[in-house]
Design an enzyme around this catalytic site. Structure first.
Site, PDB file in Angstrom:
ATOM      1  N   CYS A 200     -12.851  12.503   0.433  1.00  0.00           N
ATOM      2  CA  CYS A 200     -11.474  12.764   0.042  1.00  0.00           C
ATOM      3  C   CYS A 200     -10.813  13.766   0.969  1.00  0.00           C
ATOM      4  O   CYS A 200      -9.586  13.836   1.033  1.00  0.00           O
ATOM      5  CB  CYS A 200     -11.420  13.257  -1.402  1.00  0.00           C
ATOM      6  SG  CYS A 200     -12.471  14.700  -1.703  1.00  0.00           S
TER       7      CYS A 200
ATOM      8  N   GLU B  16      -8.111  14.882  -9.088  1.00  0.00           N
ATOM      9  CA  GLU B  16      -8.172  14.849  -7.627  1.00  0.00           C
ATOM     10  C   GLU B  16      -8.055  13.395  -7.203  1.00  0.00           C
ATOM     11  O   GLU B  16      -8.921  12.582  -7.523  1.00  0.00           O
ATOM     12  CB  GLU B  16      -9.480  15.441  -7.108  1.00  0.00           C
ATOM     13  CG  GLU B  16      -9.537  15.472  -5.591  1.00  0.00           C
ATOM     14  CD  GLU B  16     -10.950  15.638  -5.081  1.00  0.00           C
ATOM     15  OE1 GLU B  16     -11.345  14.864  -4.192  1.00  0.00           O
ATOM     16  OE2 GLU B  16     -11.647  16.532  -5.575  1.00  0.00           O
TER      17      GLU B  16
END
Length: 516
Positions: A296, A257
């Site tokens: 994020c 990620e």
């Protein structure tokens, strides 16, 4: 001298033999604790987890492992107050932001405990039905999912030291795979404390959970073919992981990620002052300020019809002006600090780079801090940028500033808006705001190819939607392209990463004896 936190590896607590790295209070500047893993016998640590921890976990059924997760939840709930204290001191977060991390992690563990219990007293998962391999049903193929016989290495990011551990560990432990977590150094204290509380409570088998705080040097070298690695962080570091021999040559499974330029899109039917318009404004402000924009999943690009660009800039700026920034210990403060002065400098540098391609629409940096010294505290007010030519402002679509910064961009029509959203080159999430259900559904399908999650907000879900940036364990967390190409959570789909699929070809009698 500050306390040196111990690592838990090879079934015992161990301190590094180096000077260590000091973790500091990002608001007050005080030294808190030190972390170091110099001198640890990493081969021993990985072998112990892989052999002792893995064997113990695989000997249990999914229901038994789910009970382990439920026991971990009870331990964490009992120590919840101390975690908030650590988050305030080490991450500089206000209470609500700490809750996103701490309570979010505990909630996710609880969900997987319930889902795992429903899997029952089996040690192997059926993957579909058996199918004939010939004309008669005398020789069949049955696909299975079995736990990988390796260890799960987590290399985590600084912004979620609690949730970042447990959202990965929950499906890993439920799958029967032992965990070694390497938290980001800057905020490693909370991760280490949580692991310590769980280890001290004795609720997990020896080797099931380990923590190594400090440098990540040498960790990837320990990975063997049946191990897995899950990384959250920058695209640059992700590239190093993907090119490491463990992944490139030993075929270690990797989940990544990385950077994500998430967007929020106001559909053309939404006029100034409409419910959809107001919902977008509220969500943008929330995403810019929760955890000081250090998520994020935070909104980085705001796409609105050109006709409402000025009104959107004014409305967002007005709400941002009411955000108090400073010491999270002061109850009047709504937004705390960035996690460190290093992160503050990085945000300032990124903001300067974006500033060359954008206009300043709201500059919260000029507002005085509350109970914090601007010469010491890693605090910064929210900044809204704008670019009237969304196509020419290429830096906005290429650079993520990991802080309370977002850019407003106008579009000509819906096709133009969708194209701008795709320019993120793969994102974790996008949000759509409007009232035309057919148009929203069509846009959602068109954006799904470049986004791991599409969050659609209509006026009827104003009070019930879970939030653009809030990662729920029921939905996938991950995204294609720039976002890393990974996938976490999504209910029991998360177990796929920790299992090996295999087809057993045999007679009906043999397949029946599998006990599925």
């Amino acid at each position: 001298m500050t306390e040196l936190l111990a690592n838990f590896a090879a079934g015992r607590w161990q301190t590094g033999n180096g000077p260590g790295t000091v973790l500091s209070d990002p608001v007050l500047g005080d030294a808190l604790v030190r972390v170091d893993c110099t001198g640890l016998d990493l081969p021993e640590a990985f072998a112990f987890a892989r052999d002792r921890g893995g064997a113990a976990l695989r000997a249990m059924s999914y229901r038994e492992r789910a009970a382990l997760l439920a026991a971990v939840v009870k331990v964490l709930q009992a120590h919840r107050g101390s975690y908030y204290d650590i988050a305030t001191a080490n991450s500089g977060t206000v209470k609500n932001d700490s809750a996103v991390d701490i309570d979010g992690g505990i909630f996710t563990l609880g969900q997987y405990a319930r889902w795992g219990d429903a899997l029952g007293d089996v040690r192997v998962l059926r993957d579909g039905d058996a199918v004939k391999l010939g004309k008669e049903p005398v020789f069949l193929s049955q696909h299975l999912q079995v736990p990988t016989r390796g260890v799960a290495l987590f290399i985590n990011a600084f912004n979620f030291p609690a949730w970042g551990l447990w959202e990965k560990a929950a499906p890993a432990l439920l799958s029967g795979v032992p965990v070694i977590v390497k938290p980001a150094t800057a905020t490693a204290w909370l991760t280490q404390r949580m692991v310590k509380d769980v280890i001290d409570a004795g609720v997990l088998p020896a080797g099931a959970l380990s923590v190594i705080a400090g440098s990540s040097a040498g960790l990837m070298d320990q990975l063997q073919p049946f191990d897995v690695v899950s990384f959250t962080g920058s695209a640059e570091t992700a590239g190093v992981i993907r090119s490491h021999p463990a992944v490139a040559h030993r075929s270690v499974r990797a989940n990544i990620e990385a950077d994500s330029l998430n967007s929020a899109l106001l559909l053309p039917d939404a006029t100034v002052g409409s419910d959809a318009f107001n919902l977008l404004v509220r969500e943008v402000v929330r995403e810019m300020t929760v955890k000081s924009g250090q998520k994020c999943t935070a909104i980085r690009r705001i796409l609105v019809p050109a006709a409402v660009y000025d009104a959107a800039a004014e409305a967002i700026g007005a709400k941002l002006a009411g955000i108090s920034v400073g010491n999270p210990r002061n109850e009047s403060v709504r937004m705390g600090s960035l996690v460190s002065t290093a992160q503050l400098h990085a945000v300032r540098e990124g903001l300067a780079a974006l500033g060359a391609h954008t206009d300043m629409l709201h500059d919260g940096r000029a507002r005085p801090l509350v109970d914090a010294d601007p010469a010491v505290a890693a605090c910064m007010g929210p900044v809204l940028l704008g670019a009237r030519d969304a196509d020419a402002a290429s830096a906005v679509h290429d650079m993520e500033v990991f802080g309370p910064v977002a850019t407003l961009l106008p579009y000509r029509d819906l096709d133009h808006a969708l194209a701008l959203s795709h320019r993120g080159q793969g994102s974790l999430v996008t949000s759509l705001f409007g009232a035309d259900e057919a148009a929203l559904a069509d846009a959602a399908v068109q954006l799904a190819a470049s986004h791991g999650r599409v969050h659609v907000v209509t006026p009827d879900v104003a009070q019930t939607h879970t939030g653009h940036g809030n990662v729920m364990p029921m939905s996938q967390h991950g995204g294609p392209g720039r976002a890393g190409g990974g996938a976490e959570l999504g209910g029991l789909r998360a177990l796929d990463f920790y299992h090996q699929r295999s087809a057993v070809q045999a007679s009906p009698g043999v397949l029946a004896s599998l006990g599925l």
